[in-house]
Design an enzyme around this catalytic site. Structure first.
Site, short mmCIF file in Angstrom:
data_model
loop_
_atom_site.label_atom_id
_atom_site.label_comp_id
_atom_site.label_asym_id
_atom_site.label_seq_id
_atom_site.Cartn_x
_atom_site.Cartn_y
_atom_site.Cartn_z
N HIS A 67 -4.70 0.07 2.63
CA HIS A 67 -3.69 0.31 3.66
C HIS A 67 -2.92 1.59 3.36
O HIS A 67 -2.67 2.40 4.26
CB HIS A 67 -2.75 -0.90 3.72
CG HIS A 67 -1.82 -0.90 4.88
ND1 HIS A 67 -0.45 -0.76 4.72
CD2 HIS A 67 -2.03 -1.05 6.21
CE1 HIS A 67 0.13 -0.82 5.90
NE2 HIS A 67 -0.81 -0.99 6.82
N ASP A 97 -3.60 -1.19 10.37
CA ASP A 97 -2.79 -2.40 10.24
C ASP A 97 -3.62 -3.66 10.50
O ASP A 97 -3.44 -4.68 9.83
CB ASP A 97 -1.58 -2.35 11.19
CG ASP A 97 -0.42 -1.55 10.61
OD1 ASP A 97 -0.36 -1.38 9.37
OD2 ASP A 97 0.43 -1.10 11.39
#
Length: 167
Positions: A67, A97
């Site tokens: 991420h 996300d």
């Protein structure tokens, strides 16, 4: 012990705005206080000595590392894709996300992933952006977030902000 640490971490974050703690503390202390216990990548910045180092909760940490390395991010105040990030924290593409959400949900580190997911997706009021047909409304809303958007498919796609799923 992990549940206690996770609870303390969530309590700490509930008194913060975005990723920043309101107390007056030094930059080094802030970074140490905001990384989830047992990880090196889950929180503000990272504490790793390199891209291959992971903390005790390796599966959760690997999700956070991926991420953190999202190639499509928008820093606070930055404009990109015709959008401006007015938040006090970095926002990411919805693709990154969504992958983070799925990674945490499928992690073998169930407790640490649960707390990191709750913190990022539920406590931090953030949005993501993606290229989609213009939004005309929200078909279903819960807890202040749109779950299903209605779009005008007769118009070309444009970058827009979208609510994150609840964890």
């Amino acid at each position: 012990m992990q549940v206690v640490l996770g609870s303390l971490f969530l309590l700490l974050l509930s008194t913060s705005h975005g990723w920043q703690i309101r107390d007056r503390i030094g930059d080094n202390e802030l970074e140490e206080r905001i990384i989830y216990p047992g990880t090196l990548w889950c929180g503000h910045g990272n504490k790793s000595s390199g891209p291959n180092e992971l903390g005790r909760f390796k599966h959760t940490d690997a999700c956070c590392r991926t991420h953190d390395m999202c190639p499509d991010v928008m820093s606070a105040g930055e404009s990109k894709h015709g959008l401006t990030n007015t938040a006090s924290h970095t926002r990411l593409s919805c693709d990154c996300d969504d992958k983070f959400y799925d990674c945490l949900k499928n992690s073998a580190d169930t407790i640490s992933s649960y707390f990191v997911g709750k913190m990022y997706f539920n406590l931090i009021d953030t949005k993501c952006y993606k290229l989609e047909h213009p939004v005309t409304g929200c078909g279903e809303r819960t807890e202040g977030r749109c779950l299903h958007y209605t779009v005008d498919k007769s118009k070309p796609k444009v970058y827009q902000w979208f609510d994150l799923r609840k964890y």
